[in-house]
Write an enzyme that holds these catalytic residues in place. Structure first.
Site, PDB file in Angstrom:
ATOM      1  N   HIS A 114      12.382 -38.012  15.275  1.00  0.00           N
ATOM      2  CA  HIS A 114      13.444 -37.030  15.482  1.00  0.00           C
ATOM      3  C   HIS A 114      13.096 -36.093  16.639  1.00  0.00           C
ATOM      4  CE1 HIS A 114      15.249 -37.437  11.155  1.00  0.00           C
ATOM      5  NE2 HIS A 114      15.216 -38.579  11.820  1.00  0.00           N
ATOM      6  N   GLU A 117      12.614 -32.865  16.873  1.00  0.00           N
ATOM      7  CA  GLU A 117      11.547 -31.888  16.673  1.00  0.00           C
ATOM      8  C   GLU A 117      10.170 -32.543  16.836  1.00  0.00           C
ATOM      9  OE1 GLU A 117      14.710 -30.936  13.464  1.00  0.00           O
ATOM     10  OE2 GLU A 117      14.113 -32.637  14.713  1.00  0.00           O
ATOM     11  N   CYS A 134      15.530 -31.784   9.055  1.00  0.00           N
ATOM     12  CA  CYS A 134      15.649 -32.483   7.782  1.00  0.00           C
ATOM     13  C   CYS A 134      14.497 -32.124   6.852  1.00  0.00           C
ATOM     14  CB  CYS A 134      15.699 -33.996   7.999  1.00  0.00           C
ATOM     15  SG  CYS A 134      14.211 -34.684   8.762  1.00  0.00           S
ATOM     16  N   CYS A 137      11.175 -33.331   9.119  1.00  0.00           N
ATOM     17  CA  CYS A 137      10.807 -32.494  10.264  1.00  0.00           C
ATOM     18  C   CYS A 137      10.399 -31.096   9.821  1.00  0.00           C
ATOM     19  CB  CYS A 137      11.972 -32.413  11.243  1.00  0.00           C
ATOM     20  SG  CYS A 137      12.329 -33.976  12.064  1.00  0.00           S
ATOM     21  N   GLY A 148      48.662 -51.059  18.832  1.00  0.00           N
ATOM     22  CA  GLY A 148      49.754 -50.799  19.743  1.00  0.00           C
ATOM     23  C   GLY A 148      50.513 -49.522  19.434  1.00  0.00           C
TER      24      GLY A 148
END
Length: 350
Positions: free
Chosen positions: A51, A53, A78, A87, A292
């Site tokens: 991550h 950090e 987290c 983290c 569409g």
């Protein structure tokens, strides 16, 4: 701009580098500041990898300085074990005394737990610096978790007189009717690689025979989504070539193939909530809809859309298939070659 905003802005810059690559994780950037000087920075590159950090802490040469530094991060660190350790635990172990956070993480596995862990460890935590910008960056992530559906983007091109196609006979099927230019095409392919899924309806599939892949840009192909209620799209269609993961919503599902999944729809129920729920279950955080006209208009009228991107090409058709009608005022506009591009937001999306 305050000191905290200055460094949070850098976090957001770093985090944006992960657009299209971090699914199913959010985009996160982090900087570490000692005596008003950045001594480390990093961002989350890809799900399963370290991550932001962690990358920021690892980039600091003198780890002793961490004990007197401030860590900035645009999203709450987290506190749970996933593919990587928490983290918040690493920040705690490195004795970083101060953490500044852009916004809390509303994902149930985090949802304040990271902040709680840091505060219990005696860390000075500040939350809500550039909160609006931090939530905007991860609008796909937050929509997915808070509304239980993908972030929905509508895209189409129309002529100066408001048509998205000419009236075509079957002998003219097989290729799209081009309204814009090659530069716009490259931009659309760039958008495709940023999103997790892409949708068209039966008529677009038959008339244009699109591939809905990323060919003019580098990156992953989005999951293709086809609405084909009665099974009119022939097996020879590019969308059914089994080359890219494809989901077909139909009332008459066939046996799944390696890359093709059939999802049975209820003809007595609005198909949009059915699509939204299934794509959420498939962990697809974003959906771009390229046609569409009827499909686009249905999403607009239902309120199930978050953004719209409308090209106006330098052409006149005089008659044909009318473009969708969107009553919102554009929030921004741009010039792409000889075409105009208008951006819309639905701030009251369902």
């Amino acid at each position: 701009m305050s000191i905290n905003e200055k460094y949070m802005f850098r976090c957001l810059e770093l985090a944006a580098n992960g657009l299209g690559n971090t699914y199913s994780n959010p985009m996160v950037g982090s900087v570490i500041v000692y005596n008003d000087r950045i001594i480390g920075e990093g961002y989350h590159h890809k799900a399963g990898e370290p991550h932001a950090e962690v990358n920021a802490i690892n980039s600091v040469k003198n780890k002793e300085l961490l004990k007197e530094s401030t860590l900035y991060v645009n999203l709450e660190p987290c506190a749970h074990y996933g593919k990587t350790p928490p983290c918040s635990l690493l920040i705690k172990e490195m004795l970083i005394p101060r953490v500044v956070i852009g916004c809390t993480d509303t994902f149930s596995e985090v949802a304040g737990k990271g902040i709680e862990m840091l505060e219990k460890a005696g860390t000075d935590v500040i939350v809500g610096v550039m909160e609006k910008e931090s939530r905007e960056l991860n609008k796909r992530f937050f929509t997915y978790h808070e509304k239980q559906r993908p972030y929905i983007i509508l895209k189409w091109a129309e002529t100066l007189d408001g048509f998205i196609d000419i009236d075509r006979e079957q002998e003219n099927f097989g290729e799209p009717t081009w309204i814009t230019n090659t530069l716009a095409k490259k931009l659309v392919h760039k958008w495709r690689r940023q999103e997790q899924s892409i949708l068209v309806g039966t008529n677009t599939a038959i008339k244009d025979n699109p591939s809905l892949t990323v060919r003019e840009w580098s990156g992953n192909h989005p999951v293709r989504v086809l609405i084909d209620r009665t099974g009119r799209v022939p097996s020879s269609n590019n969308l059914l070539d089994n080359s890219v993961k494809t989901i077909v919503f139909t009332e008459n599902p066939k046996e799944d193939k390696t890359n093709i999944m059939y999802c049975k729809t209820d003809s007595n129920t609005d198909i949009i909530p059915q699509i939204s729920l299934f794509l959420h279950q498939q962990k697809l955080q974003s959906l771009i809809i390229e046609g569409g006209k009827e499909i686009l208009q249905h999403f607009i009228q239902s309120g199930y859309w978050d953004e719209a991107r409308r090209f106006v090409g330098n052409k006149w058709f005089k008659n044909g298939v009318k473009a969708p009608v969107i009553n919102n005022k554009p929030i921004a506009e741009d010039i792409v070659g000889n075409s105009q591009l208008f951006y819309y937001r639905n701030f009251n999306a369902r």
